[in-house]
Design a protein around this motif. Structure first.
Motif, mmCIF file in Angstrom:
data_model
loop_
_atom_site.group_PDB
_atom_site.id
_atom_site.type_symbol
_atom_site.label_atom_id
_atom_site.label_comp_id
_atom_site.label_asym_id
_atom_site.label_seq_id
_atom_site.Cartn_x
_atom_site.Cartn_y
_atom_site.Cartn_z
ATOM 1 N N MET A 157 6.613 -31.981 -1.872
ATOM 2 C CA MET A 157 7.290 -32.677 -0.772
ATOM 3 C C MET A 157 8.058 -31.648 0.061
ATOM 4 N N PRO A 158 7.808 -31.551 1.366
ATOM 5 C CA PRO A 158 8.543 -30.600 2.198
ATOM 6 C C PRO A 158 10.049 -30.869 2.132
ATOM 7 N N LEU A 159 10.826 -29.795 2.035
ATOM 8 C CA LEU A 159 12.269 -29.958 1.975
ATOM 9 C C LEU A 159 12.799 -30.684 3.198
ATOM 10 N N LEU A 173 18.233 -25.539 -9.487
ATOM 11 C CA LEU A 173 17.417 -26.635 -8.969
ATOM 12 C C LEU A 173 17.991 -28.026 -9.258
ATOM 13 N N THR A 174 19.221 -28.115 -9.708
ATOM 14 C CA THR A 174 19.794 -29.424 -10.023
ATOM 15 C C THR A 174 19.804 -30.336 -8.797
ATOM 16 N N TRP A 175 20.104 -29.780 -7.632
ATOM 17 C CA TRP A 175 20.156 -30.570 -6.394
ATOM 18 C C TRP A 175 18.793 -31.190 -6.080
ATOM 19 N N ALA A 176 17.704 -30.433 -6.291
ATOM 20 C CA ALA A 176 16.367 -30.912 -5.952
ATOM 21 C C ALA A 176 15.962 -32.076 -6.856
ATOM 22 N N TYR A 177 16.211 -31.948 -8.163
ATOM 23 C CA TYR A 177 15.866 -33.031 -9.079
ATOM 24 C C TYR A 177 16.740 -34.256 -8.833
ATOM 25 N N ALA A 178 18.008 -34.026 -8.481
ATOM 26 C CA ALA A 178 18.873 -35.162 -8.174
ATOM 27 C C ALA A 178 18.372 -35.897 -6.940
ATOM 28 N N ALA A 238 7.764 -24.540 -3.990
ATOM 29 C CA ALA A 238 7.696 -23.321 -3.184
ATOM 30 C C ALA A 238 9.055 -23.083 -2.552
ATOM 31 N N LEU A 239 9.875 -22.266 -3.230
ATOM 32 C CA LEU A 239 11.194 -21.883 -2.728
ATOM 33 C C LEU A 239 11.260 -20.365 -2.774
ATOM 34 N N THR A 280 10.386 -24.304 5.484
ATOM 35 C CA THR A 280 9.123 -23.845 4.895
ATOM 36 C C THR A 280 8.944 -24.219 3.426
ATOM 37 N N GLY A 281 10.027 -24.560 2.741
ATOM 38 C CA GLY A 281 9.951 -24.805 1.309
ATOM 39 C C GLY A 281 9.499 -26.203 0.968
#
Length: 541
Positions: free
Chosen positions: A319-321, A529-534, A220-221, A313-314
């Motif tokens: 998992m909450p950011l 989304l590279t940062w999120a997967y990393a 959820a972004l 909120t994302g």
């Protein structure tokens, strides 16, 4: 007499140039690799069980002529509105109000200012947005009495100095004041100078920064509809500094800004940290080390704004950011080579130092004589890859450096007189060596080829780097994985260092640099989304 010989050499070189086609040198990767499936689920197009590897132009690719991008569509203006803030804001101990108004960018909301003042009295900038709390902005001014900074006139007491930016963003007729020696610790951004407001920039029609809402709710972004960072044909250094300032004003302590060094022409290099600076794990994402690859700084700045807008909120994979960033901090260094990018975008007149301008001119003359340049100087400078001294910064790190050909200063391909000879290289080394940051992974953004480089001879984290590359291949929708050759790169240096961590180079785009802005949408969709997967990957290791 000196000019006579120079013009003789120039005419001779021109004859040679017209008699045979000039080719822009590009390094072509000639080795292959393969991807291996991992257990991470990625919302992208399905890949085959085994991804085919094709040799394509890689880290040093990109030359020749480049087709024009989208036509410039007029100058825009930013209006910073007081959404989410009330009352008055004290600027670093001052007693007055702070307001921000019209600045040249795209429409945005929030509060802040460029060029805030520390001291007593009232600070006024055209416009009217007010906020609460104390905000740290890169490049604020100090003084007493009443000051009215406009980005062009700096006032301290009764003394007034007028700056002229008409010759390009950041240009001033003033000679830069000498700066103190860099500290061993990475310092917090100092508030010494008024932040220069750039010349009006040409932007595309305002568009939201696209996020992602997974159908199953696992991601959820939300889109950022009123964004600060706007897509532009030439995302320049001054615009980036202004955007960093406005992001800091809008999102406060979610963003930490550190000066990590300066370029040869005295442009500050920023480390932008999102999340808990005391987190047990840190990730570094850097880009813009090659001048003509300035599409990546724009993409990284929009990644930062997407994260900040969704911080509270994302969520990512349920998992909450906010919890993710409490455990893993992410550092963005969006523009490692600000001088070189300024040359690629605006030519040598973007450089303030007369000595550096002369060195740039000598690079052109020697490249012309060797057949590495043509008579079209605009095309030559637009393809500039080095820093302002003609050193390719991604060949300047002490990683198999002695095996690189010596060469001479040039628009591309010169390793420097010794490893880490350039201040930009030293800034990146000092950041990585900072003991306060327990690094877990590093992403390097380059262009072009839609490929991933992950290895170097002697790599101390070979298996982990390959695993990280395989993950990034899936995240980007199938970037091909290739082993690296040569040396001298920042990725190479990290993998051979005393603190090696998994490190990969993502080469964005499929056409030669500078990449036309028409290709930006595809690059964003592959990399946002590279940062999120990393973060998820390092958190589970």
């Amino acid at each position: 007499m000196r000019n006579y010989y120079r013009w003789t050499a120039l005419v001779s070189a021109a004859v040679l140039t017209l008699s045979s086609p000039v080719q822009v040198l590009a390094d072509i990767a000639d080795q292959g690799g393969s991807t291996i499936d991992t257990a991470v689920v990625v919302p992208s197009a399905p890949l085959d069980e085994e991804t085919k590897v094709t040799t394509v132009p890689g880290e040093n690719a990109g030359g020749g002529s480049v087709s024009e991008g989208l036509a410039e569509s007029g100058s825009g203006s930013i209006t910073v509105s007081p959404v989410g803030f009330t009352g008055q804001e004290t600027a670093d101990g001052g007693n007055g109000t702070v307001s921000v108004g019209s600045v040249p960018a795209a429409e945005s909301s929030g509060t802040g200012t460029s060029g805030m003042t520390q001291g007593t009295g009232t600070t006024e900038v055209s416009g009217a947005a007010q906020g609460t709390g104390t905000t740290e902005i890169p490049g604020a001014a100090q003084g007493t009495g009443t000051e009215k900074p406009s980005g062009v006139t700096q006032t301290t007491g009764t003394a007034e100095t007028t700056k002229d930016f008409s010759r390009g963003p950041g240009f001033s007729y003033e000679e830069p004041e000498p700066e103190p020696e860099p500290e061993t610790q990475v310092p917090v951004v100092q508030t010494d100078d008024i932040l220069p407001i750039p010349n009006p920039v040409q932007v595309l029609p305002s568009q939201p920064i696209r996020g992602m809402m997974a159908a199953d709710g696992s991601v959820a972004l939300a889109d950022v509809s009123n964004s600060i960072v706007q897509v532009t044909d030439k995302y320049c250094y001054d615009q980036m500094v202004l955007d960093i300032s406005l992001l800091k004003v809008r999102y406060g302590d979610k963003l930490h800004i550190r000066e990590m060094g300066e370029s040869l022409d005295n442009r500050k290099i920023y480390d932008c940290i999102i999340g808990n600076v005391q987190a047990p794990k840190h990730i570094l994402i850097q880009g813009g080390i090659h001048a003509r690859e300035y599409m990546n700084p724009l993409m990284m700045m929009q990644q930062m704004e997407l994260i900040l807008a969704n911080y509270d909120t994302g969520s990512f994979h349920n998992m909450p950011l906010s919890e993710m960033f409490n455990y893993v901090a992410v550092h963005f260094v969006p523009m490692t080579n600000p001088d070189g990018i300024s040359i690629s975008q605006f030519g040598p007149d973007a450089i303030r130092s007369p000595q550096l301008k002369e060195e740039i001119n000598q690079c052109y003359l020697s490249d012309l004589a060797r057949g590495k340049a043509g008579l079209d100087t605009a095309s030559y400078y637009s393809h500039w890859k080095a820093n302002a001294r003609g050193v390719d910064l991604n060949l300047n790190f002490d990683a198999l450096w002695e095996e690189i050909g010596a060469g001479i200063p040039s628009s591309s391909g010169f390793r420097g007189l010794m490893p880490a000879s350039e201040p930009e290289t030293q800034a990146m080394i000092n950041l990585y060596n900072n003991p306060d940051y327990p690094w877990s992974a590093v992403i390097h953004y380059h262009s072009m080829g839609n490929v991933i480089y992950w290895d170097i001879r002697g790599n101390k984290v070979r298996e982990e780097s390959l695993e990280f590359a395989q993950l990034m291949s899936k995240v980007t929708g199938g970037y091909r994985i290739l082993p690296s050759s040569g040396g001298g790169g920042f990725k190479d240096w990290i993998q051979l260092s005393l603190r090696p961590v998994p490190s990969v180079t993502l080469e964005t785009g499929s056409v030669s640099c500078p990449i036309p802005v028409a290709y930006y949408g595809g690059i964003w969709s592959q990399n946002f989304l590279t940062w999120a997967y990393a973060m998820e990957w390092v958190a589970t290791r």
